[in-house]
Design an enzyme around this catalytic site. Structure first.
Site, PDB file in Angstrom:
ATOM      1  N   ARG A  43      -6.200  -2.984  10.352  1.00 33.40           N
ATOM      2  CA  ARG A  43      -6.770  -4.335  10.311  1.00 33.40           C
ATOM      3  C   ARG A  43      -6.250  -5.212  11.444  1.00 33.40           C
ATOM      4  O   ARG A  43      -6.966  -5.994  12.024  1.00 33.40           O
ATOM      5  CB  ARG A  43      -6.463  -4.979   8.950  1.00 33.40           C
ATOM      6  N   GLY A  91       0.822  -1.205   0.000  1.00 31.43           N
ATOM      7  CA  GLY A  91       0.000   0.000   0.000  1.00 31.43           C
ATOM      8  C   GLY A  91       0.854   1.252   0.000  1.00 31.43           C
ATOM      9  O   GLY A  91       1.924   1.284   0.604  1.00 31.43           O
ATOM     10  N   ARG A 140     -24.888   7.512  13.163  1.00 29.85           N
ATOM     11  CA  ARG A 140     -24.349   7.582  11.806  1.00 29.85           C
ATOM     12  C   ARG A 140     -22.973   6.902  11.776  1.00 29.85           C
ATOM     13  O   ARG A 140     -22.282   6.819  12.782  1.00 29.85           O
ATOM     14  CB  ARG A 140     -24.197   9.037  11.348  1.00 29.85           C
ATOM     15  N   SER A 165      15.464  10.610  -0.956  1.00 27.49           N
ATOM     16  CA  SER A 165      16.619  10.466  -0.076  1.00 27.49           C
ATOM     17  C   SER A 165      17.569   9.375  -0.570  1.00 27.49           C
ATOM     18  O   SER A 165      18.795   9.552  -0.565  1.00 27.49           O
ATOM     19  CB  SER A 165      16.149  10.141   1.348  1.00 27.49           C
ATOM     20  N   ASP A 205       5.367  -5.427   5.875  1.00 29.28           N
ATOM     21  CA  ASP A 205       5.903  -6.753   6.176  1.00 29.28           C
ATOM     22  C   ASP A 205       5.803  -7.718   4.997  1.00 29.28           C
ATOM     23  O   ASP A 205       6.657  -8.586   4.813  1.00 29.28           O
ATOM     24  CB  ASP A 205       5.233  -7.345   7.420  1.00 29.28           C
ATOM     25  N   ASP A 225      -0.381   2.102   8.862  1.00 29.78           N
ATOM     26  CA  ASP A 225      -0.852   1.343  10.028  1.00 29.78           C
ATOM     27  C   ASP A 225       0.137   1.341  11.188  1.00 29.78           C
ATOM     28  O   ASP A 225      -0.229   1.006  12.317  1.00 29.78           O
ATOM     29  CB  ASP A 225      -1.153  -0.106   9.633  1.00 29.78           C
ATOM     30  N   ASP A 280       2.471  -0.763  11.800  1.00 27.45           N
ATOM     31  CA  ASP A 280       2.411  -2.117  12.357  1.00 27.45           C
ATOM     32  C   ASP A 280       3.669  -2.942  12.112  1.00 27.45           C
ATOM     33  O   ASP A 280       3.624  -4.168  12.041  1.00 27.45           O
ATOM     34  CB  ASP A 280       1.201  -2.865  11.776  1.00 27.45           C
ATOM     35  N   GLU A 304     -15.227   9.550  22.604  1.00 26.82           N
ATOM     36  CA  GLU A 304     -15.865   9.030  23.817  1.00 26.82           C
ATOM     37  C   GLU A 304     -15.520   7.559  24.048  1.00 26.82           C
ATOM     38  O   GLU A 304     -15.542   7.072  25.174  1.00 26.82           O
ATOM     39  CB  GLU A 304     -17.388   9.194  23.730  1.00 26.82           C
ATOM     40  N   THR A 337       4.064   2.357   5.780  1.00 23.05           N
ATOM     41  CA  THR A 337       2.663   1.955   5.923  1.00 23.05           C
ATOM     42  C   THR A 337       2.000   2.845   6.954  1.00 23.05           C
ATOM     43  O   THR A 337       2.592   3.137   7.997  1.00 23.05           O
ATOM     44  CB  THR A 337       2.521   0.483   6.356  1.00 23.05           C
ATOM     45  N   ARG A 388       0.571  -5.253  -6.580  1.00 18.58           N
ATOM     46  CA  ARG A 388       0.715  -6.604  -6.050  1.00 18.58           C
ATOM     47  C   ARG A 388       1.309  -7.487  -7.150  1.00 18.58           C
ATOM     48  O   ARG A 388       1.051  -7.276  -8.327  1.00 18.58           O
ATOM     49  CB  ARG A 388      -0.651  -7.167  -5.631  1.00 18.58           C
TER      50      ARG A 388
END
Length: 328
Positions: free
Chosen positions: A176, A15, A252, A26, A107, A132, A134, A192, A130, A76
């Site tokens: 995810r 992604g 909503r 760089s 990864d 995420d 992660d 909240e 990424t 991909r």
């Protein structure tokens, strides 16, 4: 610096993330600084297989540090997962006289890089990109800070509508497998409740929390939900459940989706990408391979690619505690 490596190629895979272009810049300019040739590989591993290479110099990457996405494109590649595909990629690299590879991705990209190195002993270096956040071995991946600010800005705007109409909004963000984006954005935007994959609070606690908020005088609420949250199958199921048990709320759902990946990278991501690109090239020129460059204790450090792939990125427990206090 050793002098064995004469030409380095860079590709982006998986992604896209804000800051990838700054990292490409760089890598290219560090190569130019050390008088090493550089090539850009278009469309990730698929472009690698097809030999979709272009010679880059310092001027090739002007005016891209502020651009989101990746000028090298990403795709991909099922073919790269096969021995035959990787053999084609190796042949293409050798034909182009490329001696080492910098891979900007997550990864999955690093797993492919490891397999490629194992089969052909070809020098590879990873830069984590990424939103995420992660990846094990770095506190920040490229694009995470930008995405975080994008999410907070979006939630701030959604809150204006929520307050005006006395509505409850479920805001779904990417994540995810990990909840870094949801947790930090939720705390930063004053949500909240925050629902993340690492902590299954259950439907009852969610409902109790919303009821307490209502009783305390809140006429509107924001709940940030990571897409990998374990409470319900989808954020829309959460909406239906709350509407069924709290008829006083008009609920909503806002799914932020791929807007989180776009936009001009933040200053933090631009600086981080610049630091990582320099370290990646210098490490290869020193004769080292199979590492990922990461940010640890505000220093650019190396983590073995295998550890980056197999390790698990941990959620900030202290921030989770802060979140519990702030949502009281």
């Amino acid at each position: 610096m050793t002098n064995k490596i004469k030409k380095i190629a860079v590709l982006t895979s998986g992604g896209d993330a804000p800051g990838m272009n700054a990292a490409i810049r760089s890598v290219v300019r560090t190569c130019a600084f050390y008088n090493v040739e550089c090539a850009g590989i278009y469309r990730g591993f698929q472009g690698l297989i097809e030999g979709d290479f272009k010679a880059f110099n310092a001027r090739s990457v002007k005016d891209i540090i502020n651009k989101g996405g990746t000028i090298l494109k990403t795709a991909r590649s099922k073919e790269f997962r096969t021995p035959e595909g990787r053999q084609k990629a190796y042949n293409a690299l050798k034909e182009a006289h490329i001696d080492a590879l910098v891979i900007i991705g997550g990864d999955g990209s690093f797993t492919g890089a490891l397999q490629f190195n194992k089969e052909f002993n070809f020098p590879v270096m990873g830069i984590p990109g990424t939103i995420d956040n992660d990846i094990f071995g770095t506190t920040h991946t490229l694009g995470y800070d930008t995405a975080l600010n994008t999410v907070v800005e979006a939630i701030d705007k959604i809150r204006d509508t929520a307050s005006s109409h006395n509505r409850l909004f479920f805001v779904e963000v990417m994540g995810r497998d990990v909840g870094h984006l949801a947790l930090n954005a939720g705390v930063g935007a004053g949500a909240e409740e925050i629902l993340i994959p690492e902590e299954n609070i259950g439907l009852d606690r969610l409902l109790d929390s919303l009821i307490r908020s209502k009783k305390s005088g809140k006429s509107s609420s924001i709940v940030v939900v990571a897409e990998g949250d374990k409470i319900g199958k989808t954020v829309f199921e959460l909406k239906d459940y709350v509407e069924e048990h709290m008829e006083e709320y008009e609920v909503r759902v806002s799914v932020l989706g791929h807007m989180q990946r776009g936009g001009s990278p933040s200053c933090f991501d631009r600086v981080l990408a610049s630091r990582m690109g320099v370290k990646a090239v210098e490490t290869l020129l020193e004769g080292q391979t199979n590492f990922m460059v990461g940010l640890l204790n505000d220093k650019i450090q190396l983590t073995p690619l295998e550890n980056a792939v197999k390790g698990k990125s941990e959620i900030n427990k202290e921030l989770m505690r802060v979140s519990d206090i702030m949502t009281t």
